[in-house]
Scaffold this active site. Structure first.
Site, PDB file in Angstrom:
ATOM      1  N   HIS A   1       0.059   2.985   4.172  1.00  9.19           N
ATOM      2  CA  HIS A   1      -0.504   2.730   2.843  1.00  9.19           C
ATOM      3  C   HIS A   1      -1.755   3.590   2.701  1.00  9.19           C
ATOM      4  CE1 HIS A   1      -2.616   0.397  -0.294  1.00  9.19           C
ATOM      5  NE2 HIS A   1      -1.454  -0.145  -0.597  1.00  9.19           N
TER       6      HIS A   1
ATOM      7  N   ASP B   1      -2.575  -2.630  10.781  1.00  9.97           N
ATOM      8  CA  ASP B   1      -2.560  -3.153   9.417  1.00  9.97           C
ATOM      9  C   ASP B   1      -1.434  -4.174   9.340  1.00  9.97           C
ATOM     10  OD1 ASP B   1      -2.148  -3.676   6.756  1.00  9.97           O
ATOM     11  OD2 ASP B   1      -2.030  -1.580   6.122  1.00  9.97           O
TER      12      ASP B   1
ATOM     13  N   GLN C   1       1.519  -6.420   5.501  1.00  7.12           N
ATOM     14  CA  GLN C   1       2.920  -6.640   5.130  1.00  7.12           C
ATOM     15  C   GLN C   1       3.680  -7.457   6.171  1.00  7.12           C
ATOM     16  OE1 GLN C   1       4.398  -5.914   2.267  1.00  7.12           O
ATOM     17  NE2 GLN C   1       2.528  -5.001   1.440  1.00  7.12           N
TER      18      GLN C   1
ATOM     19  N   LYS D   1      -0.866 -11.830   0.158  1.00  7.64           N
ATOM     20  CA  LYS D   1       0.502 -11.487   0.560  1.00  7.64           C
ATOM     21  C   LYS D   1       1.243 -12.699   1.113  1.00  7.64           C
ATOM     22  CE  LYS D   1      -0.397  -6.924   0.235  1.00  7.64           C
ATOM     23  NZ  LYS D   1       0.160  -6.058  -0.805  1.00  7.64           N
TER      24      LYS D   1
ATOM     25  N   CYS E   1       1.549   3.212  -3.283  1.00  9.01           N
ATOM     26  CA  CYS E   1       0.366   3.606  -2.515  1.00  9.01           C
ATOM     27  C   CYS E   1       0.777   4.179  -1.152  1.00  9.01           C
ATOM     28  CB  CYS E   1      -0.594   2.429  -2.334  1.00  9.01           C
ATOM     29  SG  CYS E   1      -1.361   1.883  -3.866  1.00  9.01           S
TER      30      CYS E   1
END
Length: 408
Positions: free
Chosen positions: A125, A202, A205, A228, A366
């Site tokens: 991202h 990260d 997600q 999320k 993104c």
């Protein structure tokens, strides 16, 4: 196999927004990778906070402040336990994953020098690309990219070749937001550590689908956004190993992050307050904890099994449409499908689907380097959550067929 006790109709009733209509049609919400929906149980926690004990925290002796402080710190402990983090002070509340990544990138400006190397994956991202580019601009370090293949998987042989004593930092998403690929994050972390590099993962997600265990993964940093995973926007967390958080300088200066201030010198507060300057999103933090409670009440094993069945069903149905191509066919995926129809711009498909009450995401998500890799302007992304149904997927398939007929 889905647990027989998994009651999708009961779950759906927890989400008030799923009963509304869009353009005269029942809402079908397939933009969960951007922001998930919020159950009534979490909404009630937010309302209760503002109705009963809205106050600033940590510094007040009055009852409301103490109640708010207790609830906020209880949420920190919920996050610690959910992610199996060693100590509560290794949980830093942030405004979300982007804030958390920038906090770490800013801190590492003190440690990097010209010629050092930073690795990022090809499927990041923008929030896990731009901060490292800025870091390299400031320090003279070199940014290198772990390549991916056409299936949307990292080429791990090339990753291992890139590792050397020059590499100081490795940054990778646990799950790709654009493709749904689940990366081999444990292998990435272990290899980086053998080379002497720190690792930031990260997890934005991954967190809605995978219950990541910080002790098992051994990541140095891990980031999550509450919105999320059934929580509110504007709040998230950074996990950092204590030894790294103690070394990193503060990202922001102000109230709360100090131990003592004079005009000559300031000393910083202990963890976690060192990185939590100013008045935090108190309600958001408390609601984040409530969202974790809600998802854990369903069970992440049950959620994963149900979402996997949705993914398989949607993949099979969509591929029956002539001219439709799916981008991201990794063996390990979460419930995300990015696709295009030959000769049709993804924006046009998304616009027609919206007229039918179906919310999808269109564009580059993104993640422009991924789109450049596939030489496309973007994709239509349908991302499924544990409250979606096969009937909704049938509606998506019919909507895509209708869009194709109208646009070709």
């Amino acid at each position: 196999m889905i647990d027989a006790a998994y009651n999708i109709e009961t779950i759906r009733k927890d989400f008030p927004i799923l009963s509304r209509e869009v353009n005269g049609k029942p809402l079908v919400y397939f933009d969960n990778a951007a922001t998930s929906q919020t159950p009534q149980q979490v909404i009630d926690v937010i309302v209760d906070y503002y109705q009963r004990y809205n106050a600033n925290i940590h510094r007040g002796v009055h009852t409301l402040s103490q109640e708010a402080t207790d609830a906020y710190e209880e949420a920190r402990i919920k996050i610690q336990r959910h992610f199996n983090i060693a100590k509560p002070h290794e949980v830093i509340f942030t405004s979300g994953t982007t804030h958390a990544i920038n906090l770490v990138a800013n801190g590492f400006s003190s440690f990097l020098k010209k010629g050092d190397e930073v690795l990022v994956s090809a499927m990041e991202h923008h929030s896990n690309i731009v901060p490292w580019q800025m870091l390299c601009d400031r320090t003279g370090a070199v940014l290198k990219v772990i390549p991916m293949n056409l299936e949307g998987e990292l080429i791990m042989e090339e990753y291992h070749k890139l590792l050397s004593e020059k590499v100081k930092l490795v940054f990778c998403n646990h799950v790709s937001n654009a493709l749904g690929t689940v990366n081999p994050i444990k292998e990435i972390i272990d290899a980086a550590h053998r080379a002497g590099a720190a690792v930031l993962v990260d997890g934005a997600q991954a967190a809605p689908h995978i219950k990541a265990d910080m002790q098992a993964l051994d990541a140095d940093f891990y980031t999550v956004s509450a919105h999320k995973m059934c929580g509110p926007t504007g709040v998230g967390m950074l996990y950092g190993k204590k030894e790294w958080l103690q070394k990193l300088p503060p990202y922001q200066g102000g109230g709360e992050m100090i131990a003592e201030v004079t005009f000559e010198k300031t000393t910083y507060a202990d963890l976690p307050h060192k990185f939590e300057a100013g008045t935090p999103n108190v309600c958001g933090g408390i609601a984040f904890g409530a969202a974790l409670d809600y998802m854990n009440s369903i069970g992440f094993g049950a959620i994963a099994a149900y979402e996997h069945e949705l993914l398989q069903y949607a993949t099979e149905k969509l591929l029956e449409i002539e001219g439709l191509k799916i981008y991201g066919t990794a063996k390990e995926k979460t419930s995300v499908i990015s696709f295009n129809i030959e000769g049709v711009h993804p924006y046009d498909i998304g616009t027609i689907l919206d007229k039918l009450g179906i919310a999808v995401r269109t564009g580059h998500h993104c993640a422009q380097p991924i789109m450049d890799f596939y030489q496309i302007p973007g994709t239509v992304r349908a991302s499924f959550s544990f409250y979606n149904t096969k009937q909704e997927i049938d509606g998506l398939v019919e909507g895509v067929k209708r869009a194709k007929t109208m646009l070709l």
